[in-house]
Design an enzyme around this catalytic site. Structure first.
Site, PDB file in Angstrom:
ATOM      1  N   HIS A 258       9.017   6.819   3.908  1.00 54.72           N
ATOM      2  CA  HIS A 258       9.266   6.003   5.085  1.00 54.72           C
ATOM      3  C   HIS A 258      10.719   5.541   5.069  1.00 54.72           C
ATOM      4  CE1 HIS A 258       5.107   6.207   5.785  1.00 54.72           C
ATOM      5  NE2 HIS A 258       4.717   5.018   5.391  1.00 54.72           N
TER       6      HIS A 258
ATOM      7  N   CYS B  27       2.665  -0.035   2.550  1.00 55.27           N
ATOM      8  CA  CYS B  27       3.779   0.764   2.037  1.00 55.27           C
ATOM      9  C   CYS B  27       5.126   0.362   2.644  1.00 55.27           C
ATOM     10  CB  CYS B  27       3.508   2.252   2.274  1.00 55.27           C
ATOM     11  SG  CYS B  27       2.914   2.649   3.930  1.00 55.27           S
TER      12      CYS B  27
END
Length: 350
Positions: free
Chosen positions: A252, A132
């Site tokens: 994130h 990711c």
């Protein structure tokens, strides 16, 4: 996407955080599904899940589960992928795998469609979805590489607990409440469930994601390093990473330093390259405090970039701030994009 043809789709790990987002994404994109099969471990089999108004019973994933499946989206852990992905391929399915099991296999394409979509056609039945944190960084850096060249990347990540799964999300919930109530914190999962020591994540920062390697880097950091080189087809680019888990739930964030090859690149030129990239949104107006944040990016499929500025000591160095929903673009959305590309480009049947 409207192709006229429909496909039998299996979601492996359907009851997990990413599996749930895969189903949401398939629905949102109106993916052309003929039959949908929801698969999981034996422990989670039997659960019922809703999709487009219909109730599905989750089945235990076995090699025989993939008979008649065209596309299998995997997100059930590396060991499951290693065991079952080849079995799915034997039965005619094309696998899009969201684990680290096949990412560095030279025979398996590692793909972010906005960056290296053409690599999909080289598949032998399995296509890997990158980490990711890697996905959002290379999406932001691809236009930089194309326009100015790129020799070095240093990244520090600020990663949400959802990247460690549903149990980590629950641990943050319970620890936050305990902390605010003045109770003792009893960490059981983070930073890594199988490690000897666990630390509280609530109101804390954990500079360890995944297990440490012999070189002192964590596996998560090595994923970013190696995957970036593979996706961007440049083994010469220097990449270093420090990955940190922070106490928020989704998206994130990354502080990225990149050195370009060209001389005299201006901040405006750098911003223009970013703003023209597919799937990337520039939010950069420091005078009005405009920059992306994890909370703002949650639930969105794009990669957001801001705080672009030139390094004060290196004329070829630039700093940028990159944010994206780790469960969407960082996992489910990117996986479904790969499946869409297989269909769109007629790369499904080889």
């Amino acid at each position: 996407m409207a192709t006229g043809q429909q496909y039998n789709v299996a979601v492996v790990g359907a009851t997990g955080a990413v599996g749930a987002k895969m189903l949401e994404t398939l629905d949102k994109k109106n993916f052309p599904i003929n039959e949908l099969l929801l698969l999981s471990s034996k422990r989670s089999a039997g659960k019922e899940m809703e999709f487009q108004g219909k109730t599905y019973t989750v089945q235990e994933a076995t090699p025989e589960s993939f008979e008649g499946v065209d596309i299998a989206l995997f997100s059930a852990g590396g060991s499951v992928s290693k065991k079952l992905a080849p079995e799915a391929v034997k039965r005619g399915a094309v696998v899009v795998d969201n684990t680290s099991a096949f990412r560095m296999d030279p025979e398996v394409p590692l793909v972010v469609p906005e960056v290296n979509e053409e690599d999909i056609q080289k598949h032998n039945g399995i296509i890997a979805n990158p980490n990711c944190s890697t996905i959002q960084m290379v999406a932001a850096l691809k236009p930089v590489q194309d326009k100015f060249g790129m020799s070095r990347v240093i990244v520090s990540t600020y990663q949400a607990v959802s990247g460690a799964g549903n149990e980590a999300v629950e641990e943050l919930h319970s620890q936050s409440k305990a902390f605010l109530d003045g109770e003792e914190l009893k960490p059981e999962l983070l930073p890594v469930s199988g490690e000897k020591h666990h630390y509280p994540i609530a109101f804390n920062a954990l500079p360890q994601i995944d297990v440490f390697q012999e070189n002192g880097y964590t596996f998560e950091e090595m994923k970013m390093i190696n995957e970036t080189k593979k996706i961007m087809h440049d083994e010469s680019v220097q990449v270093a990473a420090t990955c940190v888990r922070l106490p928020f739930f989704t998206s994130h964030a990354e502080s990225v330093y990149v050195e370009v090859d060209k001389d005299d690149v201006t901040v405006d030129q750098f911003k223009e390259a970013i703003s023209n990239a597919d799937g990337v949104v520039l939010e950069d107006d420091p005078a009005n405090q405009v920059y992306p944040t994890p909370l703002e990016a949650a639930g969105k499929s794009d990669v957001f970039v801001g705080r672009i500025r030139k390094d004060l000591d290196n004329g070829k160095g630039f700093h940028l701030w990159v944010v994206s929903d780790n469960l969407l673009k960082g996992a489910a959305w990117n996986s479904v994009q790969i499946a869409e590309s297989l269909i769109k480009n007629n790369w499904l049947n080889k």
